[in-house]
Design a protein around this motif. Structure first.
Motif, PDB file in Angstrom:
ATOM      1  N   TYR A   6     -73.460   9.478 -89.189  1.00 36.15           N
ATOM      2  CA  TYR A   6     -73.525   9.713 -90.622  1.00 36.15           C
ATOM      3  C   TYR A   6     -74.644  10.661 -91.016  1.00 36.15           C
ATOM      4  O   TYR A   6     -75.642  10.795 -90.318  1.00 36.15           O
ATOM      5  CB  TYR A   6     -73.760   8.389 -91.357  1.00 36.15           C
ATOM      6  CG  TYR A   6     -72.548   7.497 -91.426  1.00 36.15           C
ATOM      7  CD1 TYR A   6     -72.497   6.315 -90.682  1.00 36.15           C
ATOM      8  CD2 TYR A   6     -71.473   7.805 -92.235  1.00 36.15           C
ATOM      9  CE1 TYR A   6     -71.398   5.486 -90.747  1.00 36.15           C
ATOM     10  CE2 TYR A   6     -70.370   6.980 -92.303  1.00 36.15           C
ATOM     11  CZ  TYR A   6     -70.342   5.821 -91.569  1.00 36.15           C
ATOM     12  OH  TYR A   6     -69.251   5.006 -91.644  1.00 36.15           O
ATOM     13  N   ASP A   7     -74.459  11.274 -92.178  1.00 31.54           N
ATOM     14  CA  ASP A   7     -75.599  11.891 -92.838  1.00 31.54           C
ATOM     15  C   ASP A   7     -76.529  10.757 -93.263  1.00 31.54           C
ATOM     16  O   ASP A   7     -76.080   9.745 -93.805  1.00 31.54           O
ATOM     17  CB  ASP A   7     -75.146  12.660 -94.083  1.00 31.54           C
ATOM     18  CG  ASP A   7     -74.184  13.783 -93.768  1.00 31.54           C
ATOM     19  OD1 ASP A   7     -73.570  14.306 -94.706  1.00 31.54           O
ATOM     20  OD2 ASP A   7     -74.043  14.140 -92.576  1.00 31.54           O
ATOM     21  N   THR A  54     -78.002  15.865 -92.210  1.00 26.44           N
ATOM     22  CA  THR A  54     -76.674  15.657 -91.664  1.00 26.44           C
ATOM     23  C   THR A  54     -76.771  15.263 -90.191  1.00 26.44           C
ATOM     24  O   THR A  54     -77.838  15.325 -89.580  1.00 26.44           O
ATOM     25  CB  THR A  54     -75.835  16.933 -91.789  1.00 26.44           C
ATOM     26  OG1 THR A  54     -76.446  17.970 -90.999  1.00 26.44           O
ATOM     27  CG2 THR A  54     -75.752  17.399 -93.243  1.00 26.44           C
ATOM     28  N   SER A  55     -75.636  14.890 -89.632  1.00 25.68           N
ATOM     29  CA  SER A  55     -75.617  14.485 -88.227  1.00 25.68           C
ATOM     30  C   SER A  55     -75.994  15.646 -87.308  1.00 25.68           C
ATOM     31  O   SER A  55     -76.459  15.419 -86.189  1.00 25.68           O
ATOM     32  CB  SER A  55     -74.240  13.936 -87.849  1.00 25.68           C
ATOM     33  OG  SER A  55     -73.240  14.902 -88.116  1.00 25.68           O
ATOM     34  N   THR A 105     -78.931  19.427 -90.556  1.00 27.14           N
ATOM     35  CA  THR A 105     -79.159  20.193 -91.781  1.00 27.14           C
ATOM     36  C   THR A 105     -79.852  19.308 -92.814  1.00 27.14           C
ATOM     37  O   THR A 105     -79.391  18.203 -93.098  1.00 27.14           O
ATOM     38  CB  THR A 105     -77.841  20.720 -92.346  1.00 27.14           C
ATOM     39  OG1 THR A 105     -77.209  21.541 -91.355  1.00 27.14           O
ATOM     40  CG2 THR A 105     -78.081  21.543 -93.604  1.00 27.14           C
TER      41      THR A 105
END
Length: 118
Positions: A32-33, A52-53, A56
């Motif tokens: 997951y993010d 993010t995964s 980012t």
């Protein structure tokens, strides 16, 4: 078993730094993010940093340039860090980690208190 354990909070002076850690056990979290949230009494929990995964990052305007979120998926525990620099009294809050899209009725850890004195 899904578990979120935040640590690293404390009392720091205006302009100081802290590094928060979050151990997110349960392999699902690495998919997951993830994000760091904060909450002050009487206010809604707000997302201040997300990743993010694939790494980012995104930050709320209020912490942009001062906070840095990183994640380490290399071990069995998906670990998140929040490096907080140039802290301000308005950063005082209980800080939580969770999926970036977590809702209030989802599972939350106990959080870690950050207090910035002026």
């Amino acid at each position: 078993q899904v578990q979120l354990v935040e640590s690293g909070g404390g009392l720091v002076q205006d302009g100081g730094s802290l590094r928060l850690s979050c151990a997110a056990s349960g392999n699902i979290y690495r998919l997951y993010d993830m994000g760091w949230f904060r909450q002050t009494p009487g206010k809604q929990r707000e997302l201040v940093a997300a990743i993010t995964s694939d790494g980012t990052e995104d930050y709320a305007d209020s912490v942009e340039g001062r906070f840095t979120l990183t994640r380490d998926n290399a071990n069995a525990k998906n670990t998140l860090y929040l490096q907080m620099n140039s802290l301000k009294p308005e950063d005082t809050a209980v800080y939580y980690c969770n999926r970036a899209r977590a809702k209030e009725l989802d599972y939350w850890g106990q959080g870690t208190q950050v207090t910035v004195s002026s």
